[in-house]
Design a protein around this motif. Structure first.
Motif, PDB file in Angstrom:
ATOM      1  N   VAL A   2      65.357  65.146   0.969  1.00 40.11           N
ATOM      2  CA  VAL A   2      65.422  63.947   0.160  1.00 40.11           C
ATOM      3  C   VAL A   2      64.514  64.133  -1.037  1.00 40.11           C
ATOM      4  O   VAL A   2      63.359  64.560  -0.903  1.00 40.11           O
ATOM      5  N   GLN A   3      65.034  63.824  -2.204  1.00 39.31           N
ATOM      6  CA  GLN A   3      64.253  63.879  -3.420  1.00 39.31           C
ATOM      7  C   GLN A   3      64.035  62.472  -3.948  1.00 39.31           C
ATOM      8  O   GLN A   3      64.965  61.671  -3.996  1.00 39.31           O
ATOM      9  N   LEU A   4      62.815  62.193  -4.351  1.00 37.46           N
ATOM     10  CA  LEU A   4      62.449  60.894  -4.880  1.00 37.46           C
ATOM     11  C   LEU A   4      61.860  61.079  -6.267  1.00 37.46           C
ATOM     12  O   LEU A   4      60.977  61.913  -6.455  1.00 37.46           O
ATOM     13  N   VAL A   5      62.336  60.308  -7.215  1.00 35.63           N
ATOM     14  CA  VAL A   5      61.864  60.400  -8.586  1.00 35.63           C
ATOM     15  C   VAL A   5      61.487  59.015  -9.067  1.00 35.63           C
ATOM     16  O   VAL A   5      62.331  58.120  -9.125  1.00 35.63           O
ATOM     17  N   GLU A   6      60.219  58.852  -9.420  1.00 38.14           N
ATOM     18  CA  GLU A   6      59.732  57.578  -9.926  1.00 38.14           C
ATOM     19  C   GLU A   6      59.885  57.519 -11.436  1.00 38.14           C
ATOM     20  O   GLU A   6      59.817  58.542 -12.124  1.00 38.14           O
ATOM     21  N   SER A   7      60.044  56.318 -11.933  1.00 41.01           N
ATOM     22  CA  SER A   7      60.092  56.093 -13.365  1.00 41.01           C
ATOM     23  C   SER A   7      59.602  54.686 -13.661  1.00 41.01           C
ATOM     24  O   SER A   7      59.488  53.853 -12.760  1.00 41.01           O
ATOM     25  N   GLY A   8      59.324  54.424 -14.914  1.00 44.49           N
ATOM     26  CA  GLY A   8      58.937  53.091 -15.338  1.00 44.49           C
ATOM     27  C   GLY A   8      57.466  52.896 -15.605  1.00 44.49           C
ATOM     28  O   GLY A   8      57.062  51.822 -16.055  1.00 44.49           O
ATOM     29  N   GLY A   9      56.666  53.906 -15.327  1.00 46.13           N
ATOM     30  CA  GLY A   9      55.254  53.787 -15.598  1.00 46.13           C
ATOM     31  C   GLY A   9      54.967  53.805 -17.078  1.00 46.13           C
ATOM     32  O   GLY A   9      55.823  54.120 -17.899  1.00 46.13           O
ATOM     33  N   GLY A  10      53.750  53.460 -17.416  1.00 43.56           N
ATOM     34  CA  GLY A  10      53.354  53.451 -18.805  1.00 43.56           C
ATOM     35  C   GLY A  10      52.049  52.728 -19.005  1.00 43.56           C
ATOM     36  O   GLY A  10      51.303  52.468 -18.060  1.00 43.56           O
ATOM     37  N   LEU A  11      51.787  52.420 -20.248  1.00 51.39           N
ATOM     38  CA  LEU A  11      50.571  51.728 -20.639  1.00 51.39           C
ATOM     39  C   LEU A  11      50.879  50.263 -20.902  1.00 51.39           C
ATOM     40  O   LEU A  11      51.820  49.938 -21.634  1.00 51.39           O
ATOM     41  N   VAL A  12      50.095  49.396 -20.312  1.00 50.78           N
ATOM     42  CA  VAL A  12      50.309  47.969 -20.463  1.00 50.78           C
ATOM     43  C   VAL A  12      48.957  47.273 -20.533  1.00 50.78           C
ATOM     44  O   VAL A  12      47.973  47.752 -19.966  1.00 50.78           O
ATOM     45  N   GLN A  13      48.911  46.171 -21.239  1.00 50.64           N
ATOM     46  CA  GLN A  13      47.681  45.404 -21.328  1.00 50.64           C
ATOM     47  C   GLN A  13      47.487  44.527 -20.100  1.00 50.64           C
ATOM     48  O   GLN A  13      48.430  44.246 -19.358  1.00 50.64           O
ATOM     49  N   VAL A  14      46.258  44.125 -19.898  1.00 44.87           N
ATOM     50  CA  VAL A  14      45.945  43.222 -18.798  1.00 44.87           C
ATOM     51  C   VAL A  14      46.842  41.991 -18.864  1.00 44.87           C
ATOM     52  O   VAL A  14      47.031  41.393 -19.924  1.00 44.87           O
ATOM     53  N   GLY A  15      47.404  41.635 -17.722  1.00 42.94           N
ATOM     54  CA  GLY A  15      48.294  40.493 -17.652  1.00 42.94           C
ATOM     55  C   GLY A  15      49.747  40.815 -17.908  1.00 42.94           C
ATOM     56  O   GLY A  15      50.610  39.945 -17.733  1.00 42.94           O
ATOM     57  N   GLY A  16      50.033  42.033 -18.307  1.00 44.60           N
ATOM     58  CA  GLY A  16      51.386  42.432 -18.588  1.00 44.60           C
ATOM     59  C   GLY A  16      52.157  42.795 -17.339  1.00 44.60           C
ATOM     60  O   GLY A  16      51.666  42.674 -16.216  1.00 44.60           O
ATOM     61  N   SER A  17      53.368  43.263 -17.552  1.00 46.77           N
ATOM     62  CA  SER A  17      54.264  43.584 -16.451  1.00 46.77           C
ATOM     63  C   SER A  17      54.904  44.944 -16.651  1.00 46.77           C
ATOM     64  O   SER A  17      55.120  45.392 -17.772  1.00 46.77           O
ATOM     65  N   LEU A  18      55.209  45.576 -15.550  1.00 42.46           N
ATOM     66  CA  LEU A  18      55.973  46.807 -15.523  1.00 42.46           C
ATOM     67  C   LEU A  18      56.878  46.775 -14.303  1.00 42.46           C
ATOM     68  O   LEU A  18      56.551  46.147 -13.301  1.00 42.46           O
ATOM     69  N   ARG A  19      57.971  47.468 -14.399  1.00 40.81           N
ATOM     70  CA  ARG A  19      58.851  47.626 -13.253  1.00 40.81           C
ATOM     71  C   ARG A  19      59.056  49.105 -12.988  1.00 40.81           C
ATOM     72  O   ARG A  19      59.599  49.821 -13.830  1.00 40.81           O
ATOM     73  N   LEU A  20      58.613  49.531 -11.839  1.00 41.63           N
ATOM     74  CA  LEU A  20      58.795  50.901 -11.417  1.00 41.63           C
ATOM     75  C   LEU A  20      60.091  51.032 -10.632  1.00 41.63           C
ATOM     76  O   LEU A  20      60.477  50.126  -9.897  1.00 41.63           O
ATOM     77  N   SER A  21      60.724  52.165 -10.794  1.00 44.58           N
ATOM     78  CA  SER A  21      61.932  52.458 -10.041  1.00 44.58           C
ATOM     79  C   SER A  21      61.788  53.791  -9.348  1.00 44.58           C
ATOM     80  O   SER A  21      61.121  54.699  -9.844  1.00 44.58           O
ATOM     81  N   CYS A  22      62.409  53.894  -8.214  1.00 43.49           N
ATOM     82  CA  CYS A  22      62.431  55.127  -7.446  1.00 43.49           C
ATOM     83  C   CYS A  22      63.879  55.457  -7.139  1.00 43.49           C
ATOM     84  O   CYS A  22      64.567  54.684  -6.461  1.00 43.49           O
ATOM     85  N   ALA A  23      64.327  56.571  -7.650  1.00 41.01           N
ATOM     86  CA  ALA A  23      65.684  57.027  -7.413  1.00 41.01           C
ATOM     87  C   ALA A  23      65.678  58.088  -6.323  1.00 41.01           C
ATOM     88  O   ALA A  23      64.963  59.086  -6.432  1.00 41.01           O
ATOM     89  N   ALA A  24      66.447  57.853  -5.300  1.00 43.05           N
ATOM     90  CA  ALA A  24      66.528  58.772  -4.173  1.00 43.05           C
ATOM     91  C   ALA A  24      67.828  59.556  -4.239  1.00 43.05           C
ATOM     92  O   ALA A  24      68.891  59.013  -4.567  1.00 43.05           O
TER      93      ALA A  24
END
Length: 124
Positions: A2-24
């Motif tokens: 099984v291979q897992l690849v994360e995406s969606g990371g980055g730089l964000v300010q305090v109080g901000g939002s991010l959505r990470l995804s993991c594709a299997a």
């Protein structure tokens, strides 16, 4: 395998939002429980959240309860982590993980497959 690849990371300010995804991919089972862990510089890898293979049960670390939401789309073999109200202490490399069992687990030793991680940096 099984291979897992994360995406969606980055730089964000305090109080901000991010959505990470993991594709299997590979010999993925929709019954596998999935989890997110994170590792900050100089610290051990810690549990963040997990979701059961049936998607009927979720679990969160106390530090992220009410701010993060885990979800999965078994048809697309993806797991997401919606992160809101981000704090500097959320800064870490976030890893997606899968285990060959249905129930959720907060123990990294219970997971069988790991992604390479995606960096999340929350500026203060």
């Amino acid at each position: 395998q099984v291979q897992l690849v994360e995406s969606g990371g980055g730089l964000v300010q305090v109080g901000g939002s991010l959505r990470l995804s993991c594709a299997a991919s590979g010999r993925t089972k929709s019954t596998y429980a999935m989890g997110w862990f994170r590792q900050a510089p100089g610290k051990d890898r810690e549990f963040v959240s997990a979701i059961s293979g049936s998607a009927g049960t979720t679990r969160y670390a106390d530090s992220v309860k009410g701010r993060f939401t885990i979800s999965r789309d078994s048809a697309k073999n993806t797991v997401n982590l919606q992160m809101n109200s981000l704090k500097p202490e959320d800064t870490a490399v976030y890893y997606c993980a899968a285990r060959r069992y249905l129930p959720v687990s907060g123990r990294k030793s219970d997971y069988d497959y790991w992604g390479q991680g995606t960096q999340v940096t929350v500026s203060s």
